[in-house]
Design a protein around this motif. Structure first.
Motif, short mmCIF file in Angstrom:
data_model
loop_
_atom_site.label_atom_id
_atom_site.label_comp_id
_atom_site.label_asym_id
_atom_site.label_seq_id
_atom_site.Cartn_x
_atom_site.Cartn_y
_atom_site.Cartn_z
N GLY A 26 0.80 -1.23 0.00
CA GLY A 26 0.00 0.00 0.00
C GLY A 26 0.83 1.27 0.00
N SER A 27 2.07 1.20 0.54
CA SER A 27 2.86 2.43 0.60
C SER A 27 3.87 2.52 -0.55
N ARG A 28 3.71 1.63 -1.52
CA ARG A 28 4.60 1.69 -2.70
C ARG A 28 3.89 2.40 -3.85
N ALA A 29 4.69 3.08 -4.69
CA ALA A 29 4.10 3.74 -5.86
C ALA A 29 3.48 2.68 -6.76
N VAL A 30 2.33 3.00 -7.35
CA VAL A 30 1.63 2.03 -8.19
C VAL A 30 2.48 1.61 -9.39
N SER A 31 3.40 2.49 -9.81
CA SER A 31 4.25 2.15 -10.97
C SER A 31 5.07 0.88 -10.71
#
Ligand SMILES: Nc1ncnc2c1ncn2[C@@H]1O[C@H](COP(=O)(O)OP(=O)(O)OP(=O)(O)O)[C@@H](O)[C@H]1O
Length: 338
Positions: A140-145
């Motif tokens: 959840g805290s990672r960039a969607v890319s």
């Protein structure tokens, strides 16, 4: 005019839907009179080959595309005249993904919750709840890319559910996913249905429609060519058959004499192995009947199975496109078709 009570109206009702796309080369009719009903609390699958008109149909229901003619209501609300109200009733997920790659999964969901009018605290809580539900809390805290295709698809669907809409539209939810992500998606659709959400999905996968759908509409070249529950569609193709392999292929003629009025037939391709087929409209009762008659006469059976038509058969029957041509069927013996 009496107002439609949304609680009694179907989730989606489409009548006589026509869509013409114009280009410099002229006009192209993508939909040519689609009728479709999706019941509340059910999964309805729109199935069809590439270019059949599936996406156009659900985009019109989702108010993203205006129809050339026809009517569309969502929970009784006119989607063409009142698209704003309809947008409040649906969650859209699929080829029109509205996920921001630069933001984290959490930020995307929180932002969507805010857009739907939640206060800051509620938005944070909803985002966390959805991440957990879609097994995205770890990322959840990672960039969607940095997400895999399956994670992205789950986030997209989570986004569609932020406002708890009574209807979810999924455009090809599992295209391009690996088997594990596909199974995750299927579980999620089943959960949504169990919670009473109506799901309208498009798919090119027969197995997906078979597994998930309460009702299927097969679309081809802009028209509905078959509709019904998976079971109804299969039964319409042909009744079940019983396939039997005899240990001694030379017993085939004897078996055929023993089973009159059962439409006894053998395949040219498998006759040497002793296979024959008879009508099996009573399913397992037909099979028991056939096997006990053979047994009483001392004919040895090597293998037996009930052969129920699958959605492949439905698809090819209704779209006019056939699978690998079957070996020609030739009758031996005295069996008369029923
Ligand atoms: N924006 C557009 N402009 C012109 N033609 C379009 C447009 N969108 C779709 N079409 C055409 O309309 C027809 C139906 O397309 P649609 O995308 O609805 O089919 P589909 O069944 O969803 O196909 P797929 O499985 O490939 O997504 C196709 O012939 C397509 O080329």
């Amino acid at each position: 005019m009496t107002a439609v009570d949304p609680r009694n109206a179907p989730a989606v009702e489409v009548r006589g839907l026509v869509k013409d796309y114009s280009s410099r080369r002229g006009s192209h009719r993508a939909l040519n009179g689609i009728d479709l009903t999706a019941a509340a609390g059910e999964v309805t699958a729109v199935l069809g080959p590439n270019g059949a008109g599936k996406t156009t149909t659900v985009r019109i229901v989702g108010t993203l595309v205006r129809p050339t003619a026809g009517t569309v209501t969502v929970a009784g609300v006119d989607a063409v005249r009142d698209p704003r109200r309809v947008r409040g009733l649906i969650g859209l997920s699929g080829q029109y993904a509205a996920v921001d790659n630069k933001l984290t999964g959490y930020e995307n969901l929180r932002m969507l919750a805010r857009l739907y009018g939640a206060g800051a605290r509620d938005a944070r809580a909803r985002a966390r709840q959805l991440l957990e539900r879609f097994r995205l809390d770890d990322v959840g805290s990672r960039a969607v890319s940095t997400y895999s295709g399956g994670m992205r698809r789950r986030l997209d669907l989570a986004g569609a559910l932020v406002a708890r809409p009574p209807l979810i539209i999924l455009d090809e939810p599992t295209t391009g996913l690996d088997p594990r992500s596909r199974n995750d998606m299927w579980d999620i659709v089943a959960e949504l249905k169990a919670e009473g959400t109506a799901v309208l999905l498009t798919t090119q996968y027969l197995e997906e429609a078979d597994r998930l759908a309460d009702a299927i509409a097969v679309i081809d070249r802009g028209v509905v060519v078959a509709r019904g529950t998976p079971t109804e569609l299969k039964e319409r193709v042909r009744p079940p058959a019983v396939d039997v392999r005899l240990r001694r292929p030379e017993d085939l003629r004897l078996a055929s004499d023993l089973l009159p009025n059962m439409n006894f037939r053998v395949h040219r391709t498998t006759v040497a192995e002793g296979w024959f087929t008879v009508d099996g409209r009573h399913g397992s009762a037909s099979m028991v009947d056939v096997l006990s008659r053979l047994h009483r006469t001392g004919i040895d059976v090597g293998d037996a199975r009930i052969n129920v038509p699958d959605l492949d058969d439905v698809f090819f029957e209704s779209t006019g496109r056939s699978a690998e041509p079957m070996g020609a069927v030739e009758a031996v013996g005295a069996g008369e078709p029923t």
